[in-house]
Design a protein around this motif. Structure first.
Motif, PDB file in Angstrom:
ATOM      1  N   ASP A   1     -24.310   1.316 -78.804  1.00  0.00           N
ATOM      2  CA  ASP A   1     -24.859   0.263 -77.935  1.00  0.00           C
ATOM      3  C   ASP A   1     -26.342   0.527 -77.716  1.00  0.00           C
ATOM      4  O   ASP A   1     -26.730   1.439 -76.998  1.00  0.00           O
ATOM      5  N   LYS A   2     -27.198  -0.294 -78.337  1.00  0.00           N
ATOM      6  CA  LYS A   2     -28.644  -0.093 -78.260  1.00  0.00           C
ATOM      7  C   LYS A   2     -29.254  -0.697 -76.998  1.00  0.00           C
ATOM      8  O   LYS A   2     -30.431  -0.512 -76.718  1.00  0.00           O
ATOM      9  N   ASN A   3     -28.451  -1.431 -76.230  1.00  0.00           N
ATOM     10  CA  ASN A   3     -28.978  -2.089 -75.037  1.00  0.00           C
ATOM     11  C   ASN A   3     -28.980  -1.189 -73.815  1.00  0.00           C
ATOM     12  O   ASN A   3     -29.486  -1.548 -72.767  1.00  0.00           O
ATOM     13  N   HIS A   4     -28.349  -0.033 -73.929  1.00  0.00           N
ATOM     14  CA  HIS A   4     -28.280   0.884 -72.805  1.00  0.00           C
ATOM     15  C   HIS A   4     -28.676   2.284 -73.255  1.00  0.00           C
ATOM     16  O   HIS A   4     -28.482   2.657 -74.408  1.00  0.00           O
ATOM     17  N   LEU A   5     -29.217   3.024 -72.324  1.00  0.00           N
ATOM     18  CA  LEU A   5     -29.582   4.407 -72.601  1.00  0.00           C
ATOM     19  C   LEU A   5     -28.409   5.301 -72.243  1.00  0.00           C
ATOM     20  O   LEU A   5     -27.880   5.234 -71.147  1.00  0.00           O
ATOM     21  N   HIS A   6     -28.003   6.105 -73.190  1.00  0.00           N
ATOM     22  CA  HIS A   6     -26.876   6.999 -72.965  1.00  0.00           C
ATOM     23  C   HIS A   6     -27.352   8.444 -72.966  1.00  0.00           C
ATOM     24  O   HIS A   6     -28.278   8.803 -73.679  1.00  0.00           O
TER      25      HIS A   6
END
Length: 201
Positions: A183-188
């Protein structure tokens, strides 16, 4: 039956409608323990001890059960239900499962555990609120040969639901990591769990 015991519980449905359940337990003439749920009745009144006491009296009366033959009624540890039984002057016993649940809850109050539980809850929430993540999860589960199970949400009023949530999380850890990692929309951020790594979402 000559004598009987009973269990009762106040609970809410998925639509948050309140209900009062009543189950009786007795030993029949063949010395077999029997348990029968007599009713699960809509209970919209205020859940005060006094009102619950009247509700339970009415429940027994409607089934033709004598209060004098009630040996014991088992309940959770709610102050209102305990007061109701005292008001009715009924013998009572608090549920071992509920007391054990409370003991475990009190015993695991630790910042490290709270942090790990918080990670699980956030991951579960991420999947429950996104059909795309659930779709991706199904595909990844198939690729990894994992059981195609949904994640489980913790419910504070459902005994053992936290353990079930963690068990399912650990079962699906590789799939969760793969889906959230893509998921590139959130920083993990990866953090350590007792046995390995999980995603902080």
């Amino acid at each position: 039956m000559q004598f009987y015991s009973a269990t009762t519980d106040l609970w809410s449905s998925r639509t948050m409608q309140p209900y009062l359940s009543l189950t009786v337990h007795y030993i029949n003439t063949n010395w077999t323990l029997r348990s029968i749920c007599l009713q699960t009745a809509y209970f919209p009144d205020n859940h005060t001890g006094e009102i619950i006491a009247h509700g339970l009296k009415d429940a027994l009366s409607s089934w033709g059960l004598s209060e004098e033959r009630l040996l014991c009624m088992t309940t959770d540890s709610g102050t209102n239900i305990i007061k109701a039984l005292k008001d009715n002057n009924w013998p009572s016993l608090q549920c071992f499962g509920h007391r054990l649940h409370n003991a475990i809850e009190n015993g695991v109050k630790d910042p490290r555990i709270d942090r790990a539980i918080g990670v699980c809850k956030k991951a579960v929430s991420a999947f429950s609120s996104s059909w795309k993540k659930r779709r991706d999860m199904t595909e990844v589960q198939a690729e990894l040969g994992l059981p195609q199970h949904l994640l489980i949400s913790e419910s504070p009023t459902r005994w053992g639901s936290r353990q079930k949530m963690i068990k399912r999380f650990l079962e699906q850890e590789k799939a969760i990591t793969r889906v959230l990692g893509a998921d590139k929309n959130h920083l993990h951020q990866v953090i350590l769990f007792p046995h390995g790594k999980i995603w902080k979402y």
